[in-house]
Design a protein around this motif. Structure first.
Motif, PDB file in Angstrom:
ATOM      1  N   GLU A  43     -47.001  23.599  21.454  1.00 61.27           N
ATOM      2  CA  GLU A  43     -47.227  22.222  21.902  1.00 61.27           C
ATOM      3  C   GLU A  43     -48.125  21.463  20.930  1.00 61.27           C
ATOM      4  O   GLU A  43     -47.842  20.310  20.577  1.00 61.27           O
ATOM      5  N   GLU A  44     -49.205  22.105  20.513  1.00 55.44           N
ATOM      6  CA  GLU A  44     -50.131  21.434  19.598  1.00 55.44           C
ATOM      7  C   GLU A  44     -49.458  21.136  18.261  1.00 55.44           C
ATOM      8  O   GLU A  44     -49.729  20.101  17.638  1.00 55.44           O
ATOM      9  N   THR A  45     -48.598  22.039  17.818  1.00 53.95           N
ATOM     10  CA  THR A  45     -47.883  21.813  16.553  1.00 53.95           C
ATOM     11  C   THR A  45     -46.965  20.611  16.659  1.00 53.95           C
ATOM     12  O   THR A  45     -46.926  19.750  15.762  1.00 53.95           O
ATOM     13  N   TYR A  46     -46.237  20.506  17.766  1.00 50.86           N
ATOM     14  CA  TYR A  46     -45.348  19.358  17.955  1.00 50.86           C
ATOM     15  C   TYR A  46     -46.138  18.059  18.096  1.00 50.86           C
ATOM     16  O   TYR A  46     -45.705  17.003  17.615  1.00 50.86           O
ATOM     17  N   GLU A  47     -47.291  18.116  18.754  1.00 45.93           N
ATOM     18  CA  GLU A  47     -48.112  16.915  18.883  1.00 45.93           C
ATOM     19  C   GLU A  47     -48.657  16.476  17.526  1.00 45.93           C
ATOM     20  O   GLU A  47     -48.772  15.274  17.245  1.00 45.93           O
ATOM     21  N   LEU A  62     -47.050  16.990  14.707  1.00 48.04           N
ATOM     22  CA  LEU A  62     -45.889  16.403  14.037  1.00 48.04           C
ATOM     23  C   LEU A  62     -45.638  14.984  14.521  1.00 48.04           C
ATOM     24  O   LEU A  62     -45.263  14.099  13.739  1.00 48.04           O
ATOM     25  N   ASP A  63     -45.840  14.732  15.818  1.00 44.05           N
ATOM     26  CA  ASP A  63     -45.695  13.383  16.360  1.00 44.05           C
ATOM     27  C   ASP A  63     -46.698  12.434  15.706  1.00 44.05           C
ATOM     28  O   ASP A  63     -46.361  11.298  15.353  1.00 44.05           O
ATOM     29  N   ALA A  64     -47.944  12.888  15.569  1.00 44.99           N
ATOM     30  CA  ALA A  64     -48.978  12.048  14.959  1.00 44.99           C
ATOM     31  C   ALA A  64     -48.630  11.716  13.508  1.00 44.99           C
ATOM     32  O   ALA A  64     -48.861  10.595  13.035  1.00 44.99           O
ATOM     33  N   GLU A  88     -45.539  11.600  12.295  1.00 50.30           N
ATOM     34  CA  GLU A  88     -44.393  10.702  12.372  1.00 50.30           C
ATOM     35  C   GLU A  88     -44.831   9.272  12.680  1.00 50.30           C
ATOM     36  O   GLU A  88     -44.281   8.308  12.144  1.00 50.30           O
ATOM     37  N   GLU A  89     -45.843   9.135  13.549  1.00 49.64           N
ATOM     38  CA  GLU A  89     -46.307   7.815  13.967  1.00 49.64           C
ATOM     39  C   GLU A  89     -47.272   7.191  12.953  1.00 49.64           C
ATOM     40  O   GLU A  89     -47.625   6.018  13.081  1.00 49.64           O
ATOM     41  N   ASP A 139     -50.392   7.885  12.593  1.00 52.05           N
ATOM     42  CA  ASP A 139     -51.609   7.606  13.359  1.00 52.05           C
ATOM     43  C   ASP A 139     -52.753   8.476  12.843  1.00 52.05           C
ATOM     44  O   ASP A 139     -52.842   9.653  13.194  1.00 52.05           O
ATOM     45  N   GLU A 174     -55.268  15.952  16.565  1.00 49.50           N
ATOM     46  CA  GLU A 174     -54.304  17.045  16.690  1.00 49.50           C
ATOM     47  C   GLU A 174     -54.592  18.173  15.701  1.00 49.50           C
ATOM     48  O   GLU A 174     -54.347  19.352  16.000  1.00 49.50           O
TER      49      GLU A 174
END
Length: 295
Positions: A113-117, A119-121, A123-124, A126, A133
């Protein structure tokens, strides 16, 4: 008058600039460890000219600074705050709560979960989210290291983890240790990395080292990239690996993983057959791949 500020994680280390001042009468704040006070023959209190402290926010320190006294402290070192993170993990573990009930396996979903979060950051775009993260991912490293430290078989610590990383980087990046100081050619760097990695791992298959538990699409891309880099002709790659069919069910992931794992088995079988025939590992050409490809 002067205030000497000690590193709270290395209170026995004195800033070099403060050494000439240690011959006079010394005072210590109450947060300085007793062993350090004894070595310095310092009194608890703040009456003497030289005050030694650990906490920069201590009332006695702040009072001296308000009077304009000189402050001597060791210059910050990049990464030193990581020690605080390690200390917090140790303290959490010491309470004997939820943390000590966890295992490497039970933390798997949090790590994912932390790895995907993270990756989201990325991508964004941010930066604040990225920093947070990365911290959450660092917590996972500290957590797994703490669990390993408590293991009854083959224990290791977070320092061992860091040492392993440093050793790996030194072995795979010769410019770190061969006196190189200028810019390096990226192609040369990548070639040196791969050569050192091959010697270090002594792998018998071009697919060794791929994380087979990763999502099917990422796994398939990695397997295809490794196999084609090793000379495998493109026509040996099944069509089902090159196009994902979505039919509204939840079977696409499993279907792609299944065909990729089957292809991986075929790659290893061909390499094994070639090895038996006297072809060294990593030296199969297109013709050899076709000849030893399982029928």
């Amino acid at each position: 008058m002067t205030v000497i500020l000690l590193d709270p994680y290395r209170p026995g280390s004195i800033p070099i600039e403060a050494v000439p001042l240690l011959g006079g009468r010394l005072s210590c704040t109450d947060d300085v460890p007793g062993s350090v006070r004894e070595m310095l023959c310092a009194e608890v209190g703040s009456a003497n000219e030289i005050l030694i402290a650990v906490d920069a926010d201590h009332e006695a320190v702040q009072e001296r600074l308000r009077r304009g006294e000189r402050l001597i402290a060791a210059p910050p070192v990049p990464g030193e705050r990581l020690l605080r993170a390690v200390d917090v993990m140790d303290r959490l573990w010491g309470f004997g709560g939820w943390e000590v009930t966890q295992t490497h396996d039970s933390l798997r979903r949090y790590l994912l979960e932390e790895t995907y979060e993270l990756l989201d950051a990325i991508e964004e775009g941010d930066p604040h989210g990225l920093r947070e993260e990365l911290g959450d991912l660092l917590l996972q490293v500290l957590f797994h290291s703490q669990i390993a430290q408590e293991s009854g078989t083959n224990p290791f610590t977070v320092d061992d983890v860091a040492d392993t990383l440093v050793t790996k980087l030194a072995l795979r990046s010769p410019h770190l240790t061969n006196g190189h100081t200028g810019p390096i050619d990226v192609a040369d760097q990548e070639a040196a990395w791969e050569a050192a990695k091959a010697v270090e791992k002594a792998r018998s298959s071009c697919l060794d080292g791929i994380a087979m538990a990763q999502p099917a699409l990422a796994l398939t891309e990695k397997v295809i990239a490794r196999a084609t880099k090793a000379g495998l002709p493109a026509h040996l790659i099944p069509g089902e690996m090159c196009a994902v069919r979505i039919d509204g069910t939840s079977g696409a992931e499993d279907a792609l993983r299944s065909v990729t794992l089957g292809f991986s088995d075929a790659v290893r079988a061909a390499e094994s057959a070639a090895r038996t025939a006297g072809i060294p590992d990593g030296e199969l050409d297109a013709e050899a791949w076709i000849r030893y490809w399982p029928r």
